[in-house]
Each structure stands twice: as structure tokens, then as C-alpha cells.
Design a protein around this motif. Structure first.
Motif, PDB file in Angstrom:
ATOM      1  N   LYS A 292       0.466  -1.359   0.323  1.00 54.40           N
ATOM      2  CA  LYS A 292      -0.082  -0.143   0.007  1.00 54.40           C
ATOM      3  C   LYS A 292       0.396   1.277   0.034  1.00 54.40           C
ATOM      4  N   GLN A 293       1.873   1.596   1.056  1.00 59.61           N
ATOM      5  CA  GLN A 293       2.911   2.090   1.007  1.00 59.61           C
ATOM      6  C   GLN A 293       3.645   2.378  -0.995  1.00 59.61           C
ATOM      7  N   LEU A 294       4.020   1.146  -1.252  1.00 58.19           N
ATOM      8  CA  LEU A 294       3.895   1.391  -2.621  1.00 58.19           C
ATOM      9  C   LEU A 294       3.478   1.935  -3.472  1.00 58.19           C
ATOM     10  N   ALA A 295       2.960   1.894  -3.604  1.00 62.10           N
ATOM     11  CA  ALA A 295       1.133   1.994  -3.952  1.00 62.10           C
ATOM     12  C   ALA A 295       0.982   4.202  -4.436  1.00 62.10           C
ATOM     13  N   LYS A 296       0.873   4.190  -2.814  1.00 61.73           N
ATOM     14  CA  LYS A 296       1.000   5.398  -2.561  1.00 61.73           C
ATOM     15  C   LYS A 296       1.848   6.456  -2.808  1.00 61.73           C
ATOM     16  N   LYS A 297       3.198   5.621  -2.135  1.00 59.93           N
ATOM     17  CA  LYS A 297       4.143   6.684  -3.241  1.00 59.93           C
ATOM     18  C   LYS A 297       4.860   6.402  -4.993  1.00 59.93           C
ATOM     19  N   MET A 298       4.386   5.845  -5.352  1.00 58.22           N
ATOM     20  CA  MET A 298       3.819   5.717  -7.092  1.00 58.22           C
ATOM     21  C   MET A 298       2.537   7.045  -7.921  1.00 58.22           C
ATOM     22  N   ALA A 299       1.615   7.291  -7.039  1.00 59.67           N
ATOM     23  CA  ALA A 299       0.674   7.170  -7.213  1.00 59.67           C
ATOM     24  C   ALA A 299       0.639   9.026  -7.865  1.00 59.67           C
ATOM     25  N   PRO A 300       0.082   9.389  -8.816  1.00 65.60           N
ATOM     26  CA  PRO A 300       0.082  10.789  -9.564  1.00 65.60           C
ATOM     27  C   PRO A 300      -0.251  12.359  -8.365  1.00 65.60           C
ATOM     28  N   ALA A 301       1.076  12.919  -8.223  1.00 66.86           N
ATOM     29  CA  ALA A 301       0.726  14.409  -7.226  1.00 66.86           C
ATOM     30  C   ALA A 301      -0.593  14.213  -7.358  1.00 66.86           C
ATOM     31  N   SER A 302      -1.585  13.973  -8.196  1.00 67.20           N
ATOM     32  CA  SER A 302      -2.758  14.709  -8.330  1.00 67.20           C
ATOM     33  C   SER A 302      -3.600  13.859  -7.283  1.00 67.20           C
ATOM     34  N   TRP A 303      -3.570  12.089  -6.962  1.00 67.57           N
ATOM     35  CA  TRP A 303      -3.541  11.666  -5.912  1.00 67.57           C
ATOM     36  C   TRP A 303      -3.251  11.831  -4.647  1.00 67.57           C
ATOM     37  N   LYS A 304      -1.614  11.720  -4.489  1.00 61.97           N
ATOM     38  CA  LYS A 304      -1.577  12.359  -3.442  1.00 61.97           C
ATOM     39  C   LYS A 304      -1.103  13.125  -2.524  1.00 61.97           C
ATOM     40  N   MET A 305      -0.953  14.658  -3.744  1.00 65.48           N
ATOM     41  CA  MET A 305      -0.986  15.748  -2.925  1.00 65.48           C
ATOM     42  C   MET A 305      -1.834  16.729  -2.987  1.00 65.48           C
ATOM     43  N   GLU A 306      -2.452  17.773  -1.923  1.00 68.14           N
ATOM     44  CA  GLU A 306      -3.162  18.312  -1.900  1.00 68.14           C
ATOM     45  C   GLU A 306      -3.204  19.947  -2.953  1.00 68.14           C
ATOM     46  N   LYS A 307      -3.997  20.522  -3.169  1.00 67.90           N
ATOM     47  CA  LYS A 307      -3.513  21.981  -3.827  1.00 67.90           C
ATOM     48  C   LYS A 307      -2.153  22.900  -2.755  1.00 67.90           C
ATOM     49  N   ASP A 308      -1.789  23.121  -3.694  1.00 68.69           N
ATOM     50  CA  ASP A 308      -1.120  23.888  -2.414  1.00 68.69           C
ATOM     51  C   ASP A 308      -0.356  23.521  -1.272  1.00 68.69           C
ATOM     52  N   ASP A 309       0.077  22.005  -1.776  1.00 67.16           N
ATOM     53  CA  ASP A 309       0.943  21.823  -0.363  1.00 67.16           C
ATOM     54  C   ASP A 309       2.459  21.581   0.240  1.00 67.16           C
ATOM     55  N   TRP A 310       2.993  22.842  -0.958  1.00 65.82           N
ATOM     56  CA  TRP A 310       4.005  23.224  -0.504  1.00 65.82           C
ATOM     57  C   TRP A 310       4.473  25.267  -0.139  1.00 65.82           C
ATOM     58  N   LYS A 311       3.137  25.034   0.466  1.00 66.40           N
ATOM     59  CA  LYS A 311       2.779  26.673   0.771  1.00 66.40           C
ATOM     60  C   LYS A 311       2.679  26.692   2.402  1.00 66.40           C
ATOM     61  N   LEU A 312       4.077  27.618   2.627  1.00 65.95           N
ATOM     62  CA  LEU A 312       3.307  27.385   4.346  1.00 65.95           C
ATOM     63  C   LEU A 312       2.418  28.317   4.586  1.00 65.95           C
ATOM     64  N   THR A 313       2.061  28.775   3.743  1.00 56.37           N
ATOM     65  CA  THR A 313       0.652  30.016   4.889  1.00 56.37           C
ATOM     66  C   THR A 313      -0.641  29.391   4.552  1.00 56.37           C
ATOM     67  N   LYS A 314      -0.523  27.964   4.395  1.00 52.45           N
ATOM     68  CA  LYS A 314      -1.553  26.719   4.363  1.00 52.45           C
ATOM     69  C   LYS A 314      -1.047  25.802   5.636  1.00 52.45           C
ATOM     70  N   TYR A 315       0.146  26.036   6.085  1.00 52.57           N
ATOM     71  CA  TYR A 315      -0.091  25.519   7.211  1.00 52.57           C
ATOM     72  C   TYR A 315       0.137  26.148   8.875  1.00 52.57           C
ATOM     73  N   TYR A 316       0.621  27.627   8.552  1.00 46.69           N
ATOM     74  CA  TYR A 316       0.797  28.510   9.477  1.00 46.69           C
ATOM     75  C   TYR A 316       0.047  29.560   9.448  1.00 46.69           C
ATOM     76  N   PRO A 317      -1.544  30.072   9.581  1.00 40.23           N
ATOM     77  CA  PRO A 317      -2.392  30.959   9.137  1.00 40.23           C
ATOM     78  C   PRO A 317      -2.590  31.614  10.353  1.00 40.23           C
ATOM     79  N   ASP A 318      -2.122  31.457  11.296  1.00 36.30           N
ATOM     80  CA  ASP A 318      -2.096  32.867  12.370  1.00 36.30           C
ATOM     81  C   ASP A 318      -0.798  33.390  12.258  1.00 36.30           C
TER      82      ASP A 318
END
Length: 300
Positions: free
Chosen positions: A165-191
Motif C-alpha cells: 500500500k505504501q508503494l502504491a501511495k508513493k508511486m501514485a500521481p501527484a494529483s492523488w498524493k498531494m492536495e492543492k498548494d501543499d508546498w505553501k507555508l501559508t496553508k500550514y501556519y495561517p496565524d
């Protein structure tokens, strides 16, 4: 070849530069975060646009993390996690931004085995923990790899299913594995805010060029005011680069989120009759007519 392997191979996704890239949106853009981060020199600029040489690209994903707009699509392939730890790998050095995001995703430590952290890793970890303190977060620690336990027969065969399952998750397309804007700090530290947008009212004509290019919607005209929401800024510099009056400066630094509010006046231009905004009640001309040579014919 098994059906599973064929399925996984069919999901393979190469790196891609999306239309969110600031160079696509603005020909004045000088953004080079991905170029500076790529050790393979896989990026080049052609006719102002960013072009990726897929033959040079190793799919390491460093550029994906570095891009402030999450404009690069693909997978970060060489990160390994175990029990909420990032496994130390001397073949790359993470960014501070990356570790800050992993921290909010649940990572608590960096795991080492035989060799200690390199100087580069230690420096990044130290700098990251300094920023985590400003963000009211616990520091990331270094732990030694726990010796693997002997598995029972049931656990042994069960681990195949788990790792599959971990292998399938690792090899899955970015659109499956990552949500939109996952690499924006503003998403994680809104305050908090990581950048401050400094606007010079004496230079700004409220032409709104920055409004149209800022995909983070930092600038808002609401109820007779201009609102600048600093906590949304990702530091892409698009607004500063497009500003014809050089009225915007982006300053890096962590602090609690703040919002700048300036009163504005909606007016009708005495020359062209068009509606415009101004910081000053006494202004009678829009920025186009104000800057137009009086000897030129009016375009209206």
C-alpha cells in the motif's frame, strides 16, 4: 509482469511546469527559485518562459518544494519517513520551508543510523528550530534508528500488504498524493506571516496591476478600503515585479499575522470619465490621464 506493476507504471507522472508559474503570468517576472535549487541544471529560460529538460531531470522534486506558487507538478521521490521521523539521507539537504511543512504534517524528528548529520543538515535543522520557536512549535529532534524487531509469521506476511500500500501511495500521481498548494507555508501556519508587503502610498496609483497577478489574493478592495493580508503572501514577488511605480517591497520575516488597511476613494476621472480609486480625496484624474503627456491626443 503483474497487473499491479503495470497499473503502477501507467500512473507514472513526469515533472511539469504548470500555468501557475509566475513567468507564464507575467513577462516581467524574474523568478528563479527552481533554477537555483536544481543541481542538474534541468531548467532554462526560453523566450522568457521556464522550460524543463526532462532528460536532465532526475525527479528529485527539489524544485517542487522551492517554488513559492506550487507551480511545478510531480513527486518528491527521495524522502523516506519512518515512525514520524524523516530518515537522514546525506545525498540531499532539505530546505527550512520543507521541514516546517513536515512538522505540521506530523513529523517530530530526524532519524539517523550509523553516520551523524552533515554540517549542512545541522545548519538547516538549527535554523528551522529557531523559526519553529517563533511559530510556537516544539523543535525537531534527532533520534537514532531503532533496531528492527523480529516479526512473527503473521506480522511478516502482513508487512507485505502494508508495504504494498505504501508503494502504491508513493508511486501514485501527484494529483492523488498531494492536495492543492501543499508546498505553501501559508496553508500550514495561517496565524502567522512569513512576509510583509510594504506599499508606498506616495508612489502607488492604485492601478491594480498587482491585484490581477497576485493569485494569493493578498490585495483586496472592500468597503472603501484597501486591505493587504500579509499572512497570505508566499514571497513570489509577482506584485513587486509588475508594479509600474516600484511602490511595493516584500520583506521576509516571521511574525503574527497582520492586515494593513488604507482608506481609498472611488472617483470619476475629470478627463476620461472612467471610474478609478485613489488614496487621496483631492485627486481628480485616473493614473492613465495623470501620466499622459498633455500634447498627446486622448485615447478616450
Amino acid at each position: 509482469m503483474s497487473i499491479l506493476v503495470k497499473w503502477l507504471e501507467s500512473m507514472h507522472e513526469e515533472m511539469n511546469v504548470s500555468t501557475k508559474c509566475s513567468r507564464v503570468q507575467n513577462r516581467k517576472s524574474t523568478c528563479s527559485f527552481c533554477i537555483e535549487r536544481c543541481e542538474q541544471n534541468a531548467f532554462e529560460i526560453k523566450d522568457h518562459l521556464l522550460v524543463l529538460d526532462t532528460k536532465k531531470c532526475t525527479m528529485c522534486g527539489e524544485c517542487i518544494i522551492a517554488c513559492p506558487l506550487s507551480a511545478l507538478e510531480g513527486l518528491v521521490s527521495n524522502r523516506v519517513f519512518h515512525n514520524r521521523s524523516l530518515v537522514y539521507d546525506p545525498n540531499y539537504t532539505p530546505e527550512i520551508k520543507e521541514l516546517l511543512i513536515y512538522k505540521k504534517r506530523g513529523m517530530t524528528s530526524i532519524q539517523v543510523s550509523k553516520q551523524p548529520l552533515s554540517t549542512a543538515w545541522e545548519t538547516v535543522l538549527c535554523d528551522t528550530n529557531e523559526q519553529l520557536q517563533l511559530l510556537d512549535e516544539c523543535p525537531i529532534i534527532v533520534v537514532e534508528k531503532v533496531r528492527d524487531e523480529v516479526l512473527s509469521r503473521r506480522s511478516f506476511f502482513g508487512s507485505f500488504q502494508k508495504e504494498g500500500k505504501q508503494l502504491a501511495k508513493k508511486m501514485a500521481p501527484a494529483s492523488w498524493k498531494m492536495e492543492k498548494d501543499d508546498w505553501k507555508l501559508t496553508k500550514y501556519y495561517p496565524d502567522f506571516q512569513f512576509f510583509s508587503v510594504e506599499l508606498d502610498k506616495d508612489k502607488c496609483t492604485l492601478c491594480q496591476a498587482c491585484f490581477s497577478l497576485c493569485k494569493e489574493e493578498v490585495f483586496q478592495l472592500k468597503d472603501g478600503t484597501l486591505q493587504i493580508e500579509n499572512n497570505k503572501c508566499v514571497g513570489c514577488l509577482s506584485c513587486a515585479e509588475v508594479c509600474p511605480e516600484n511602490a511595493i517591497e516584500i520583506l521576509a520575516g516571521i511574525s503574527g499575522k497582520s492586515e494593513r488597511v488604507e482608506n481609498v476613494y472611488q472617483k470619476n476621472c475629470h478627463d476620461c470619465g472612467h471610474s478609478f480609486y485613489s488614496f487621496y480625496a483631492e485627486t481628480t484624474k485616473c493614473h492613465v490621464c495623470l501620466n499622459r503627456d498633455p500634447d498627446w491626443l486622448s485615447p478616450y
